[in-house]
Design a protein around this motif. Structure first.
Motif, PDB file in Angstrom:
ATOM      1  N   ASP A   8      23.118 -50.487 -12.888  1.00 36.44           N
ATOM      2  CA  ASP A   8      23.036 -49.030 -12.846  1.00 36.44           C
ATOM      3  C   ASP A   8      23.638 -48.399 -14.096  1.00 36.44           C
ATOM      4  O   ASP A   8      23.282 -47.273 -14.457  1.00 36.44           O
ATOM      5  CB  ASP A   8      23.745 -48.499 -11.597  1.00 36.44           C
ATOM      6  CG  ASP A   8      23.116 -47.232 -11.057  1.00 36.44           C
ATOM      7  OD1 ASP A   8      21.874 -47.181 -10.966  1.00 36.44           O
ATOM      8  OD2 ASP A   8      23.858 -46.284 -10.723  1.00 36.44           O
ATOM      9  N   GLY A  34      14.216 -56.719  -0.482  1.00 33.77           N
ATOM     10  CA  GLY A  34      15.043 -55.530  -0.290  1.00 33.77           C
ATOM     11  C   GLY A  34      15.971 -55.606   0.897  1.00 33.77           C
ATOM     12  O   GLY A  34      16.501 -54.575   1.339  1.00 33.77           O
ATOM     13  N   GLY A  74      25.222 -47.524   0.873  1.00 37.46           N
ATOM     14  CA  GLY A  74      24.599 -47.197  -0.409  1.00 37.46           C
ATOM     15  C   GLY A  74      24.108 -48.378  -1.209  1.00 37.46           C
ATOM     16  O   GLY A  74      23.431 -48.193  -2.235  1.00 37.46           O
ATOM     17  N   ALA A 102      21.892 -50.905  -0.492  1.00 36.75           N
ATOM     18  CA  ALA A 102      20.450 -51.161  -0.470  1.00 36.75           C
ATOM     19  C   ALA A 102      19.710 -50.210  -1.408  1.00 36.75           C
ATOM     20  O   ALA A 102      18.807 -50.625  -2.143  1.00 36.75           O
ATOM     21  CB  ALA A 102      19.917 -51.019   0.960  1.00 36.75           C
ATOM     22  N   GLU A 103      20.123 -48.955  -1.416  1.00 35.92           N
ATOM     23  CA  GLU A 103      19.485 -47.969  -2.285  1.00 35.92           C
ATOM     24  C   GLU A 103      19.765 -48.266  -3.754  1.00 35.92           C
ATOM     25  O   GLU A 103      18.884 -48.150  -4.610  1.00 35.92           O
ATOM     26  CB  GLU A 103      19.962 -46.559  -1.928  1.00 35.92           C
ATOM     27  CG  GLU A 103      19.552 -46.081  -0.546  1.00 35.92           C
ATOM     28  CD  GLU A 103      20.417 -46.633   0.585  1.00 35.92           C
ATOM     29  OE1 GLU A 103      20.073 -46.401   1.760  1.00 35.92           O
ATOM     30  OE2 GLU A 103      21.428 -47.318   0.301  1.00 35.92           O
ATOM     31  N   LEU A 104      21.008 -48.655  -4.056  1.00 34.91           N
ATOM     32  CA  LEU A 104      21.384 -48.957  -5.430  1.00 34.91           C
ATOM     33  C   LEU A 104      20.625 -50.183  -5.943  1.00 34.91           C
ATOM     34  O   LEU A 104      20.105 -50.178  -7.076  1.00 34.91           O
ATOM     35  CB  LEU A 104      22.893 -49.199  -5.518  1.00 34.91           C
ATOM     36  CG  LEU A 104      23.471 -49.381  -6.922  1.00 34.91           C
ATOM     37  CD1 LEU A 104      23.420 -48.065  -7.688  1.00 34.91           C
ATOM     38  CD2 LEU A 104      24.909 -49.906  -6.851  1.00 34.91           C
ATOM     39  N   GLY A 116      17.774 -51.366  -4.755  1.00 37.10           N
ATOM     40  CA  GLY A 116      16.356 -51.042  -4.815  1.00 37.10           C
ATOM     41  C   GLY A 116      15.973 -50.250  -6.052  1.00 37.10           C
ATOM     42  O   GLY A 116      14.955 -50.550  -6.708  1.00 37.10           O
ATOM     43  N   SER A 117      16.781 -49.272  -6.410  1.00 45.63           N
ATOM     44  CA  SER A 117      16.443 -48.435  -7.569  1.00 45.63           C
ATOM     45  C   SER A 117      16.523 -49.221  -8.868  1.00 45.63           C
ATOM     46  O   SER A 117      15.705 -49.023  -9.776  1.00 45.63           O
ATOM     47  CB  SER A 117      17.374 -47.218  -7.632  1.00 45.63           C
ATOM     48  OG  SER A 117      18.724 -47.603  -7.850  1.00 45.63           O
ATOM     49  N   LYS A 155      13.581 -51.690  -9.096  1.00 41.23           N
ATOM     50  CA  LYS A 155      12.389 -50.933  -9.474  1.00 41.23           C
ATOM     51  C   LYS A 155      12.385 -50.607 -10.960  1.00 41.23           C
ATOM     52  O   LYS A 155      11.335 -50.624 -11.623  1.00 41.23           O
ATOM     53  CB  LYS A 155      12.308 -49.647  -8.653  1.00 41.23           C
ATOM     54  CG  LYS A 155      11.045 -48.838  -8.871  1.00 41.23           C
ATOM     55  CD  LYS A 155      11.007 -47.618  -7.953  1.00 41.23           C
ATOM     56  CE  LYS A 155       9.738 -46.819  -8.173  1.00 41.23           C
ATOM     57  NZ  LYS A 155       9.689 -45.614  -7.275  1.00 41.23           N
TER      58      LYS A 155
END
Length: 436
Positions: free
Chosen positions: A21, A42, A50, A52-54, A56-57, A60
């Motif tokens: 990130d 995923g 938070g 899974a979202e981190l 995943g982004s 991607k």
């Protein structure tokens, strides 16, 4: 920079996702094929708010990838982090470093470029020296530096802790290691996160000393809670009163059933063993470990007392609310709930339990406990309701509904999440920690 993270468990996955990130290219490596397959789909191997979202982004965005091949994962990496488990070794309590050393050996055999090898795992003093020796013995011709970079992540708040750390500790013995690590953490310089460069052995000890000190604060306030119950004082006011002194601070002064989790139990034990090896006794830490171990069973006896004592408890039912060692995690390692449940079932008590995230991991640890779908299902026909973990879901129970469902309106609050006057006004017999 390219970063390789060997180990995709709690520390490795959180650290790898956060580094990605920041803009680094990160490869998370794990020998567990099923774990890597799930990550590609995923599916997280742990519960962390938070995460899974981190993940995943950044997957991607192409900055975060996963593999089972260490040789493939470390190719071209500027920094290779070792983030594998160091559990307590059976028989003697020392940290089991076999995974760390096996990874170091494999890195040495596959290193294809100059790199910094970073021990992120919690390891005893001198581990970095052995990792360096293993790398040298591997015969690699490439330049390397071995650095210690302990993690200070709280389960349930790990992403925030990584991105907004109190401090970053780096133990390095040469300029190469220091410069690469400065670049790794450069994104955090914008937040003015303090970075402390030390020697490698000092860095390794900082981690253990920090955890032992926090475990000591928890154990101290728990003993004060016992005294409060005897003299008629309120431990929460004691905590506030001493915590307002900035030399002491308010954190880790919350009385409860004892500490658990993945860090404090094994790290305090490992520190004791290191101290023994160097003939430098740590008597305070030794007492902390002993007091904490006995406290967990004592909390089970506290629930038995609410049932009328061990002799009267057989055949009665207890609703156990909360199983994980703390909220916002599914971690059951050394959770106080295990000892509480064992004490109750040993006395012939029927236990039904609910936890928002921890029940699957709890089942093999508590074979005699029945897991149910929600807190009210556990409460139905219970002779005592015991709150063991302070999940938000338990902070505002419908006390009227609870009273109607329970066989007896008896609440044992091992986390002090309710005000005694409120619960008693609702018609309950109420017992808590350190509020005489």
């Amino acid at each position: 920079m390219k970063i390789a993270m060997v180990g995709s468990g709690y520390v490795g996955l959180v650290s790898g996702a956060c580094f990605a990130d920041f803009g680094h290219d990160v490869v998370c490596i794990d020998k567990d094929q099923s774990k890597i397959d799930r990550l590609h789909e995923g599916i997280m191997p742990i519960y962390e708010p938070g995460l899974a979202e981190l993940v995943g982004s950044n997957v991607k965005a192409g900055r975060l990838t996963f593999t089972t091949s260490l040789a493939e994962g470390i190719e071209g990496a500027d920094a290779i982090f070792i983030a594998v488990g160091t559990p307590s070794r059976r028989g003697d309590g020392h940290a089991d470093l076999s995974f760390v050393y096996a990874v170091a050996k494999e890195i040495g055999e596959n290193l294809a470029n100059d790199a910094v090898v970073v021990t992120k795992s919690t390891v005893p003093v001198g581990t970095g020296d052995e990792v360096e020796r293993i790398l040298k013995d591997s015969g690699t011709s490439h330049k390397f530096s071995v650095v210690s970079n302990p993690e200070f992540l709280r389960e349930g708040a790990a992403i925030g802790d990584f991105k907004r750390p109190d401090r970053i500790v780096i133990g390095a013995e040469d300029d190469f290691g220091r410069e690469v690590m400065r670049e790794v953490y450069r994104p955090l310089f914008l937040n003015e996160s303090p970075i402390l460069f030390t020697g490698r052995r000092t860095s390794e000890l900082i981690k253990y000393a920090a955890n032992a000190f926090l475990a000591t604060k928890i154990t101290f306030i728990n003993e004060m809670a016992d005294l409060c119950e005897k003299v008629g004082a309120d431990v929460q006011d004691v905590s506030r009163g001493i915590g307002m002194d900035n030399r002491i601070g308010s954190k880790f002064l919350h009385a409860g059933p004892g500490y658990g989790g993945s860090c404090f139990p094994k790290d305090t034990l490992a520190l004791l063993k290191t101290a023994e090896d160097y003939d430098s006794p740590t008597r305070i830490v030794e007492a902390v470990v002993k007091v904490n171990d006995t406290r967990k069973r004592a909390m089970g006896r506290k629930v038995l007392d609410a049932l009328g004592g061990a002799d009267a408890a057989r055949g009665k039912k207890v609703a156990l609310l909360g199983l994980t060692f703390k909220p916002n995690t599914d971690d059951m390692r050394d959770s106080p709930a295990i000892a509480v449940a064992q004490t109750l079932t040993d006395a012939g008590v029927k236990v039904e339990a609910y936890d928002p995230e921890g029940m699957e991991l709890a089942k093999p640890l508590m074979p005699e406990v029945t897991m149910v779908e929600d807190p009210y299902a556990a409460i139905k026909d219970a002779d005592v309701i015991a709150i063991v973990t302070e999940w938000d879901a338990f902070r505002a129970l419908d006390l009227t509904r609870v009273k109607d469902l329970a066989k007896a309106p008896v609440l044992v609050d091992l986390r002090n999440i309710y005000r005694p006057e409120d619960v008693r006004a609702a018609g309950f017999e109420y017992s808590s920690i350190g509020r005489g």
